[in-house]
Write a protein that holds these residues in place. Sequence first.
Motif, PDB file in Angstrom:
ATOM      1  N   GLY A  29     -43.056   5.993  35.517  1.00 24.58           N
ATOM      2  CA  GLY A  29     -44.354   5.607  36.281  1.00 24.58           C
ATOM      3  C   GLY A  29     -44.926   6.534  37.235  1.00 24.58           C
ATOM      4  O   GLY A  29     -44.180   7.802  37.345  1.00 24.58           O
ATOM      5  N   ALA A  30     -46.064   6.459  37.834  1.00 24.25           N
ATOM      6  CA  ALA A  30     -46.670   7.285  38.836  1.00 24.25           C
ATOM      7  C   ALA A  30     -45.915   7.363  40.244  1.00 24.25           C
ATOM      8  O   ALA A  30     -45.744   8.433  40.857  1.00 24.25           O
ATOM      9  N   ASP A  31     -45.105   6.358  40.733  1.00 22.27           N
ATOM     10  CA  ASP A  31     -44.265   6.135  41.858  1.00 22.27           C
ATOM     11  C   ASP A  31     -42.907   6.517  41.751  1.00 22.27           C
ATOM     12  O   ASP A  31     -42.166   5.685  41.191  1.00 22.27           O
ATOM     13  N   TRP A  32     -42.615   7.726  42.054  1.00 19.31           N
ATOM     14  CA  TRP A  32     -41.280   8.240  41.894  1.00 19.31           C
ATOM     15  C   TRP A  32     -39.932   7.507  42.588  1.00 19.31           C
ATOM     16  O   TRP A  32     -38.950   7.214  42.253  1.00 19.31           O
ATOM     17  N   HIS A  33     -40.693   6.900  43.499  1.00 20.83           N
ATOM     18  CA  HIS A  33     -39.706   6.207  44.613  1.00 20.83           C
ATOM     19  C   HIS A  33     -38.919   4.963  43.737  1.00 20.83           C
ATOM     20  O   HIS A  33     -37.924   4.670  43.942  1.00 20.83           O
ATOM     21  N   ASP A  34     -39.877   4.275  42.933  1.00 16.80           N
ATOM     22  CA  ASP A  34     -39.570   3.089  42.028  1.00 16.80           C
ATOM     23  C   ASP A  34     -38.187   3.516  41.107  1.00 16.80           C
ATOM     24  O   ASP A  34     -37.510   2.964  41.007  1.00 16.80           O
ATOM     25  N   THR A  35     -38.536   4.801  40.498  1.00 15.69           N
ATOM     26  CA  THR A  35     -37.760   5.391  39.734  1.00 15.69           C
ATOM     27  C   THR A  35     -36.036   5.573  40.490  1.00 15.69           C
ATOM     28  O   THR A  35     -35.011   5.201  40.120  1.00 15.69           O
ATOM     29  N   ARG A  51     -36.285   0.041  50.368  1.00 10.12           N
ATOM     30  CA  ARG A  51     -37.441   0.736  49.755  1.00 10.12           C
ATOM     31  C   ARG A  51     -38.434   1.511  50.594  1.00 10.12           C
ATOM     32  O   ARG A  51     -38.824   2.626  50.487  1.00 10.12           O
ATOM     33  N   THR A  52     -38.769   0.647  51.544  1.00 11.51           N
ATOM     34  CA  THR A  52     -39.634   1.209  52.834  1.00 11.51           C
ATOM     35  C   THR A  52     -38.995   2.321  53.493  1.00 11.51           C
ATOM     36  O   THR A  52     -39.701   3.087  54.033  1.00 11.51           O
ATOM     37  N   ALA A 134     -30.151   7.810  58.405  1.00 10.48           N
ATOM     38  CA  ALA A 134     -29.207   7.093  57.435  1.00 10.48           C
ATOM     39  C   ALA A 134     -29.965   5.954  57.019  1.00 10.48           C
ATOM     40  O   ALA A 134     -30.757   5.189  57.282  1.00 10.48           O
ATOM     41  N   LEU A 135     -29.790   5.858  55.176  1.00 11.44           N
ATOM     42  CA  LEU A 135     -30.581   5.032  54.559  1.00 11.44           C
ATOM     43  C   LEU A 135     -29.499   4.193  53.733  1.00 11.44           C
ATOM     44  O   LEU A 135     -30.241   2.924  53.554  1.00 11.44           O
ATOM     45  N   ALA A 136     -28.276   4.506  53.722  1.00  6.55           N
ATOM     46  CA  ALA A 136     -27.410   3.671  52.835  1.00  6.55           C
ATOM     47  C   ALA A 136     -26.618   2.512  53.409  1.00  6.55           C
ATOM     48  O   ALA A 136     -25.779   1.799  52.829  1.00  6.55           O
ATOM     49  N   GLY A 137     -26.682   2.653  54.879  1.00  7.76           N
ATOM     50  CA  GLY A 137     -26.176   1.711  55.753  1.00  7.76           C
ATOM     51  C   GLY A 137     -24.775   2.177  56.033  1.00  7.76           C
ATOM     52  O   GLY A 137     -23.907   1.222  56.599  1.00  7.76           O
ATOM     53  N   THR A 138     -24.207   3.360  55.490  1.00  9.51           N
ATOM     54  CA  THR A 138     -22.685   3.998  55.932  1.00  9.51           C
ATOM     55  C   THR A 138     -23.115   4.727  57.098  1.00  9.51           C
ATOM     56  O   THR A 138     -24.160   4.773  57.833  1.00  9.51           O
ATOM     57  N   THR A 139     -21.856   5.220  57.611  1.00 12.89           N
ATOM     58  CA  THR A 139     -21.789   5.892  58.949  1.00 12.89           C
ATOM     59  C   THR A 139     -22.918   7.133  58.737  1.00 12.89           C
ATOM     60  O   THR A 139     -23.723   7.158  59.625  1.00 12.89           O
ATOM     61  N   ILE A 140     -22.705   7.869  57.548  1.00 11.84           N
ATOM     62  CA  ILE A 140     -23.966   8.699  57.426  1.00 11.84           C
ATOM     63  C   ILE A 140     -23.873   9.146  55.707  1.00 11.84           C
ATOM     64  O   ILE A 140     -23.004   8.889  55.231  1.00 11.84           O
ATOM     65  N   ASP A 141     -25.287   9.339  55.520  1.00 11.01           N
ATOM     66  CA  ASP A 141     -25.755   9.638  54.246  1.00 11.01           C
ATOM     67  C   ASP A 141     -26.442  10.629  54.110  1.00 11.01           C
ATOM     68  O   ASP A 141     -27.647  10.864  54.789  1.00 11.01           O
ATOM     69  N   ILE A 142     -26.462  11.552  53.007  1.00  3.86           N
ATOM     70  CA  ILE A 142     -27.346  12.601  52.815  1.00  3.86           C
ATOM     71  C   ILE A 142     -27.826  12.563  51.357  1.00  3.86           C
ATOM     72  O   ILE A 142     -26.960  12.315  50.604  1.00  3.86           O
ATOM     73  N   CYS A 143     -29.183  12.547  51.205  1.00  6.43           N
ATOM     74  CA  CYS A 143     -29.730  12.773  49.838  1.00  6.43           C
ATOM     75  C   CYS A 143     -30.621  13.958  49.511  1.00  6.43           C
ATOM     76  O   CYS A 143     -31.061  14.477  50.600  1.00  6.43           O
ATOM     77  N   LEU A 144     -30.412  14.351  48.531  1.00  7.29           N
ATOM     78  CA  LEU A 144     -31.662  15.140  47.725  1.00  7.29           C
ATOM     79  C   LEU A 144     -32.168  14.708  46.755  1.00  7.29           C
ATOM     80  O   LEU A 144     -31.345  14.249  45.646  1.00  7.29           O
ATOM     81  N   ILE A 145     -33.456  14.502  46.680  1.00 12.14           N
ATOM     82  CA  ILE A 145     -34.056  13.952  45.557  1.00 12.14           C
ATOM     83  C   ILE A 145     -35.057  14.988  44.857  1.00 12.14           C
ATOM     84  O   ILE A 145     -35.767  15.532  45.684  1.00 12.14           O
ATOM     85  N   GLY A 146     -35.221  15.172  43.811  1.00 12.93           N
ATOM     86  CA  GLY A 146     -35.870  16.390  43.165  1.00 12.93           C
ATOM     87  C   GLY A 146     -36.733  15.354  42.150  1.00 12.93           C
ATOM     88  O   GLY A 146     -36.560  14.467  41.410  1.00 12.93           O
ATOM     89  N   VAL A 147     -38.068  15.744  42.239  1.00  9.98           N
ATOM     90  CA  VAL A 147     -39.094  15.106  41.368  1.00  9.98           C
ATOM     91  C   VAL A 147     -40.076  15.983  40.739  1.00  9.98           C
ATOM     92  O   VAL A 147     -40.517  17.050  41.363  1.00  9.98           O
ATOM     93  N   SER A 148     -39.996  15.786  39.401  1.00 13.65           N
ATOM     94  CA  SER A 148     -41.337  16.506  38.693  1.00 13.65           C
ATOM     95  C   SER A 148     -42.185  15.352  37.890  1.00 13.65           C
ATOM     96  O   SER A 148     -41.799  14.422  38.257  1.00 13.65           O
ATOM     97  N   ASP A 149     -42.968  15.867  37.121  1.00 10.69           N
ATOM     98  CA  ASP A 149     -43.604  14.711  36.313  1.00 10.69           C
ATOM     99  C   ASP A 149     -43.040  14.059  35.339  1.00 10.69           C
ATOM    100  O   ASP A 149     -43.086  13.047  34.797  1.00 10.69           O
ATOM    101  N   GLU A 150     -41.678  14.545  34.783  1.00 10.72           N
ATOM    102  CA  GLU A 150     -40.897  14.143  33.952  1.00 10.72           C
ATOM    103  C   GLU A 150     -39.564  13.544  34.176  1.00 10.72           C
ATOM    104  O   GLU A 150     -39.121  12.525  33.534  1.00 10.72           O
ATOM    105  N   ASN A 151     -39.117  14.175  35.404  1.00 17.02           N
ATOM    106  CA  ASN A 151     -37.713  13.441  35.708  1.00 17.02           C
ATOM    107  C   ASN A 151     -37.677  13.347  37.297  1.00 17.02           C
ATOM    108  O   ASN A 151     -38.324  13.989  37.912  1.00 17.02           O
ATOM    109  N   VAL A 152     -36.550  12.557  37.537  1.00 16.70           N
ATOM    110  CA  VAL A 152     -36.112  12.460  38.880  1.00 16.70           C
ATOM    111  C   VAL A 152     -34.652  12.637  39.178  1.00 16.70           C
ATOM    112  O   VAL A 152     -33.801  12.229  38.281  1.00 16.70           O
ATOM    113  N   LEU A 153     -34.476  13.510  39.849  1.00 13.94           N
ATOM    114  CA  LEU A 153     -32.779  13.871  40.474  1.00 13.94           C
ATOM    115  C   LEU A 153     -32.561  13.249  41.605  1.00 13.94           C
ATOM    116  O   LEU A 153     -33.188  13.189  42.370  1.00 13.94           O
ATOM    117  N   VAL A 154     -31.494  12.459  41.653  1.00 10.47           N
ATOM    118  CA  VAL A 154     -31.039  12.043  42.933  1.00 10.47           C
ATOM    119  C   VAL A 154     -29.492  12.505  43.009  1.00 10.47           C
ATOM    120  O   VAL A 154     -28.579  12.109  42.063  1.00 10.47           O
TER     121      VAL A 154
END
Length: 161
Positions: A29-35, A51-52, A134-154
Amino acid sequence: MERKTGLPACVQGRFDEGQSFAALVARKGADWHDTVMDTIQEHPVLRQVDRTELRESILRVAPPKALDLAGLISVGSLLHGPLKSLRTPDVERDACLRDVLNAVGNDARFFTNHGHAEDGEEADFLASSFHVNALAGTTIDICLIGVSDENVLVLWRFEDD
């Protein structure tokens, strides 16, 4: 759930499953956050991500800096600072992480909750001190999210004290 299916074979054993998560999935879909949310929903730590907050708390990463951030997520300690080895080129590690980033697809954009992303092209993701949304509720967390029209890397690393 499509997890880890699209990652290059070199990733095997490169991310500590107890403290990190890595997946490359087809964008739905169009909103990669959902993916992203669909991809992490069954993970015991990451299912706590709101999500927010995800939408509002991540910043753009300059593509050349995504490699450093991927390295930090794969082998760095968030509590004790990045391993010194991350500042030293490692042909095998760096080639694998480049393959991971390239697997996202053409014109990929990258995002993170790492505070140094505010520095744009000057970001130092291997600095020994940093702030994070911090997003995951742990002491500390770091994410890298890659987005293209085809794929999403988490790529996500999380650590408790």
